[in-house]
Design an enzyme around this catalytic site. Structure first.
Site, mmCIF file in Angstrom:
data_model
loop_
_atom_site.group_PDB
_atom_site.id
_atom_site.type_symbol
_atom_site.label_atom_id
_atom_site.label_comp_id
_atom_site.label_asym_id
_atom_site.label_seq_id
_atom_site.Cartn_x
_atom_site.Cartn_y
_atom_site.Cartn_z
ATOM 1 N N HIS A 3 0.813 -1.199 -0.099
ATOM 2 C CA HIS A 3 -0.025 -0.078 -0.097
ATOM 3 C C HIS A 3 0.739 1.239 -0.156
ATOM 4 O O HIS A 3 0.490 2.081 -0.783
ATOM 5 C CB HIS A 3 -1.062 -0.126 1.356
ATOM 6 C CG HIS A 3 -2.028 -0.687 1.136
ATOM 7 N ND1 HIS A 3 -2.724 -1.095 1.951
ATOM 8 C CD2 HIS A 3 -2.695 -1.115 0.060
ATOM 9 C CE1 HIS A 3 -3.894 -1.955 1.489
ATOM 10 N NE2 HIS A 3 -3.823 -1.786 0.111
ATOM 11 N N ARG A 25 -10.155 1.306 -13.738
ATOM 12 C CA ARG A 25 -9.818 0.035 -13.044
ATOM 13 C C ARG A 25 -11.250 0.221 -12.014
ATOM 14 O O ARG A 25 -10.829 0.905 -11.010
ATOM 15 C CB ARG A 25 -8.654 0.034 -12.315
ATOM 16 C CG ARG A 25 -7.344 -0.291 -13.700
ATOM 17 C CD ARG A 25 -6.053 -0.587 -13.015
ATOM 18 N NE ARG A 25 -5.107 -1.329 -13.762
ATOM 19 C CZ ARG A 25 -4.211 -0.504 -14.156
ATOM 20 N NH1 ARG A 25 -3.963 0.806 -14.003
ATOM 21 N NH2 ARG A 25 -3.277 -1.040 -15.056
ATOM 22 N N ARG A 41 -13.623 -0.213 -17.726
ATOM 23 C CA ARG A 41 -13.420 -1.625 -17.788
ATOM 24 C C ARG A 41 -14.308 -2.306 -16.693
ATOM 25 O O ARG A 41 -14.357 -1.851 -15.517
ATOM 26 C CB ARG A 41 -11.845 -1.969 -17.419
ATOM 27 C CG ARG A 41 -11.540 -3.766 -17.358
ATOM 28 C CD ARG A 41 -10.269 -3.792 -17.312
ATOM 29 N NE ARG A 41 -9.563 -3.283 -16.072
ATOM 30 C CZ ARG A 41 -8.491 -3.652 -15.437
ATOM 31 N NH1 ARG A 41 -7.444 -3.948 -16.444
ATOM 32 N NH2 ARG A 41 -8.076 -3.401 -14.271
ATOM 33 N N ASN A 85 0.792 -5.681 -19.169
ATOM 34 C CA ASN A 85 0.972 -6.071 -17.877
ATOM 35 C C ASN A 85 0.829 -7.547 -17.852
ATOM 36 O O ASN A 85 1.669 -8.438 -17.318
ATOM 37 C CB ASN A 85 0.241 -5.303 -16.663
ATOM 38 C CG ASN A 85 0.547 -3.784 -16.812
ATOM 39 O OD1 ASN A 85 1.433 -3.714 -17.405
ATOM 40 N ND2 ASN A 85 -0.278 -3.054 -16.135
ATOM 41 N N CYS A 113 -3.122 -0.339 -23.066
ATOM 42 C CA CYS A 113 -3.115 0.516 -21.707
ATOM 43 C C CYS A 113 -2.351 -0.131 -20.726
ATOM 44 O O CYS A 113 -2.417 0.559 -19.613
ATOM 45 C CB CYS A 113 -4.747 0.678 -21.451
ATOM 46 S SG CYS A 113 -5.241 -1.156 -21.180
HETATM 47 C C1 PEP Z 1 -2.729 -4.876 -17.924
HETATM 48 O O1 PEP Z 1 -2.763 -6.117 -17.683
HETATM 49 O O2 PEP Z 1 -1.838 -4.393 -18.772
HETATM 50 C C2 PEP Z 1 -3.641 -3.995 -17.675
HETATM 51 C C3 PEP Z 1 -3.855 -2.718 -18.214
HETATM 52 O O3 PEP Z 1 -4.767 -4.512 -16.666
HETATM 53 P P1 PEP Z 1 -4.230 -4.468 -14.921
HETATM 54 O O4 PEP Z 1 -2.819 -4.032 -14.860
HETATM 55 O O5 PEP Z 1 -5.169 -3.881 -14.149
HETATM 56 O O6 PEP Z 1 -4.369 -5.929 -14.858
HETATM 57 MG MG MG Z 2 -4.453 -6.807 -16.726
#
Ligand code: PEP
Ligand code: MG
Length: 543
Positions: free
Chosen positions: A188, A295, A330, A449, A497
Site C-alpha cells: 500500500h 480500473r 473496464r 502487464n 493500456c
Molecule cells: C494490463 O494487464 O496491462 C492492464 C492494463 O490491466 P491490469 O494492470 O489492471 O491488470
Molecule cells: Mg490486466
C-alpha cells in the site's frame, strides 16, 4: 550530522521512480522508552483512550487523503470498531498484562496469520495491521504523530518501515523521497507513493545508523539506490540527470495541452489510466484524449459491492470531467493481483490463471448485471466505452453481449434512459492475442502487464523474475504487431493500456508495432507526449 561520513551506497527495490538530492532524516521507531503500567482497570481505560484517539486520527487523515488513501485507511478504522478483534487485547489485560504489551501481542498474532495467507491481499492487510499497531502504541506512549521536528526541506526519509497512514501524515512539500528497509513494490505504501509522486525504495539493504542522520543523500529510486554522503562524482552525475529531467519537464509542459504528434507528423492518441477518480480533480482534461482505462476495482474496496445508482454516479462524474472525450470503463477485473474478499475465490493454487476478470464476472451475473446496467445508463450521457478484461475465447464475448442486450432491454422496459455503449475487450491473454481476428469486439486494448507475464511465464508481482518479464522480449513485440494487424483487418480501434505505454523509452517500439493510441498513467502524460514529439520519421510501419 554528528560527524562527517564517507560515501555509502545502499540498494533496494524501486517502488516509485524518481531522483532527488536531499538531506537524510532517520525516523526512529514510533514508541521508544518506557511506560508505567497501572492496574487492570487503568490499563483497560488507557487502551480504550488510545483506541479512540487513533480512530480520530485515522478519520482526520482519511478526510484529507483523497479516495485512494481513504480507501486504504478504511480497513484500519473498521478494525477499531470490531469488538471481537479488540476483545483479544482486553482479555490479555484482564490476565494482568500492561496495555501496550496486550495490544502489541494481539496485533502480532493477527499479523502472523495474515502473513501466512501468502498472497498479496493478505500481505497488504498485514501491513495495515502493523500500521494500526503502531498508531495505537504511539497514543499509549504519548509519542507525537506529527512530522518529526527534524523534517527539513528536501527530506529523504530513511526508516525501518513506513506504514500507509504514517506516509499520509508525512506527505507534503518537505518529504522529497523515502527509503525503507521493509516494504514491497506492490504494498500500500508503494501505491500511495506512486500516486503522490514521492520516489520510494523498499527492501533497502541498510541499517538505521544514527551517524547518517542529517547527511546529504541522493535517492535514485528508479535504480533502487540510496547514496549517502555522495562524493563529488556521484553528486555531479545526479545534478546532471536532474538538469536533464528539468529540461525535459519544461519541454513537456509546453506540449502537454496539445494533441500528440511525432516529429514526422503522425498523430498519436494519448489517454489516461484511472485507478482513483480523485486524481481527476487536479488533471485538466485538455491534457489527454480521454480515459483509456478505468480500473473499477476501486468501487469494490473492502468487499463492498456498490449498487447501480452509486456506480452510475461515478461513471457520470468521469463523463462530466472528460467533457465529450471518450471514457473507457473496464468491467470488474477482480482476482490475481486484485483480490476482493467475498468475491474472488480462495485457495486457488495459481490465482493469475484462475477465476479472475471476466471469468469471475460471468460466474457472478448478479454483480455483472448491476455493473452493465449502470454502464448502459451512463452511456446515455456521453461517449462511454465498456471494456472487458481477461477475455480468452470468442464465446466469452458473445456471452457478454447477451448480458448487455438483456440489461438494455430491461432498462427500456422500465423506461429508464440508456444507450448502447461500444463493447470492446482487453487483449492480455496470449490465446486471445494470437486469435484476435476471431473476436466480435468494437475495439481492442492491449493489457501489456498481463500479456507480458503470461507470454514470459513470469509473475508480475514477483521481483525475482522481474528481469524475465521483459516488455522488450521479441515475442511480446511480435504479439503486439499481430494484434495491431488483426484490428486493422477488422477495421476497429486498437490501443495499449498496460504499463509499457507509460514508459517513454518503449515508445519507439510501440509506434514501430503500428500502435497509434496509448493509455498511460496520468503522471506520465507529459513524458510520453515528449517522447512522441521527439520521434522522427514516419513513426513505424503504418506511417
Ligand atoms: C494490463 O494487464 O496491462 C492492464 C492494463 O490491466 P491490469 O494492470 O489492471 O491488470
Ligand atoms: Mg490486466
Amino acid at each position: 550530522m554528528a560527524e562527517a561520513v564517507s560515501e555509502r551506497v545502499f540498494t533496494g527495490l524501486s517502488a516509485a521512480k524518481g531522483l532527488v538530492i536531499g538531506t537524510l532524516v532517520i525516523e526512529a521507531a514510533a514508541h521508544q522508552g518506557g511506560r508505567q503500567a497501572g492496574s487492570s482497570p487503568e490499563e483497560r481505560k488507557a487502551l480504550e483512550d488510545a483506541i479512540v484517539l487513533a480512530g480520530r486520527e485515522l478519520e482526520a487523515l482519511a478526510a484529507k487523503a483523497g479516495d485512494l488513501g481513504a480507501e486504504i485507511l478504511e480497513f484500519q478504522s473498521a478494525l477499531l470498531e470490531d469488538e471481537d478483534f479488540l476483545a483479544l487485547s482486553f482479555a490479555k489485560i484482564e490476565a494482568g498484562g500492561p496495555a501496550h504489551e496486550a495490544w502489541a501481542t494481539a496485533l502480532d498474532g493477527e499479523v502472523a496469520e495474515y502473513r501466512a495467507g501468502d498472497d498479496d491481499y493478505f500481505k497488504a492487510r498485514a501491513e495495515d495491521l502493523l500500521d494500526l499497531k503502531d498508531r495505537v502504541l504511539r497514543s499509549l506512549f504519548g509519542t507525537q504523530t506529527e512530522a518529526p521536528a527534524q523534517m527539513e526541506k528536501d527530506t529523504v526519509l530513511l526508516a525501518e518501515d513506513l506504514t500507509p497512514s504514517r506516509f499520509l501524515e508525512l506527505q507534503g512539500p518537505s518529504l522529497r523521497g523515502a527509503a525503507i528497509l521493509g516494504g514491497s513494490p506492490t504494498g500500500h505504501v508503494a501505491i500511495l507513493a506512486r500516486a503522490h509522486g514521492v520516489p520510494l525504495v523498499v527492501g533497502l539493504n541498510a541499517r538505521l545508523d544514527s551517524a547518517l542522520h542529517g547527511a546529504p543523500a541522493v535517492l535514485d529510486a528508479k535504480a533502487g539506490k540510496l547514496i549517502v554522503a555522495p562524493g563529488q562524482d556521484a553528486l555531479a552525475a545526479a545534478k546532471d540527470r536532474l538538469d536533464a529531467l528539468a529540461t525535459d519537464r519544461r519541454a513537456w509542459e509546453d506540449l502537454i495541452a496539445r494533441p500528440a504528434v511525432t516529429g514526422g507528423g503522425t498523430a498519436v492518441q494519448v489517454s489516461i489510466n484511472l485507478d482513483d477518480p480523485a486524481l481527476l480533480d487536479s488533471l485538466p482534461p485538455e491534457h489527454c484524449d480521454g480515459i483509456g482505462l478505468t480500473r473499477t476495482e476501486f468501487l469494490f474496496s473492502g468487499g463492498h459491492l456498490p449498487g447501480e445508482d452509486a456506480q452510475f454516479g461515478v461513471y457520470k462524474r468521469l463523463l462530466d470531467w472528460a467533457a465529450g472525450r471518450p471514457v473507457t470503463i473496464r468491467t470488474l477485473d477482480a482476482g490475481g493481483d486484485k483480490p476482493i474478499p467475498g468475491v474472488t475465490p480462495v485457495g486457488e493454487t495459481n490465482p493469475f490463471l484462475g477465476v479472475r476478470g471476466l471469468r469471475l464476472s460471468l460466474r457472478h451475473p448478479e454483480i455483472f448485471a448491476v455493473q452493465l446496467r449502470a454502464l448502459a445508463r451512463a452511456a446515455a450521457l456521453g461517449p462511454l466505452k465498456v471494456m472487458v478484461p481477461m477475455v480468452t475465447v470468442p464465446d466469452e464475448m458473445a456471452r457478454v453481449r447477451v448480458l448487455l442486450d438483456r440489461a438494455l432491454a430491461d432498462l427500456a422496459a422500465a423506461g429508464i434512459a440508456h444507450a448502447r455503449p461500444a463493447l470492446g475487450m482487453m487483449i492480455e491473454v496470449p490465446a486471445a492475442a494470437l486469435n484476435a481476428g476471431s473476436f466480435a469486439a468494437d475495439f481492442f486494448s492491449i493489457g501489456s502487464n498481463d500479456l507480458v507475464q503470461y507470454l514470459t511465464a513470469s509473475a508480475r508481482d514477483n521481483p525475482a523474475v522481474a528481469s524475465l518479464a521483459d516488455a522488450r522480449n521479441p515475442a511480446v513485440l511480435e504479439t503486439i504487431r499481430r494484434c495491431v494487424d488483426a484490428a486493422r483487418a477488422k477495421g476497429i480501434e486498437i490501443s495499449l493500456c498496460g504499463d509499457m505505454a507509460s514508459d517513454p523509452d518503449l515508445l519507439p517500439l510501440l509506434l514501430d508495432c503500428g500502435l497509434r493510441s496509448l493509455s498511460v498513467a496520468p503522471a506520465q502524460l507529459g513524458p510520453v507526449k515528449l517522447a512522441i514529439h521527439r520521434q522522427l520519421g514516419t513513426g513505424g510501419r503504418h506511417g
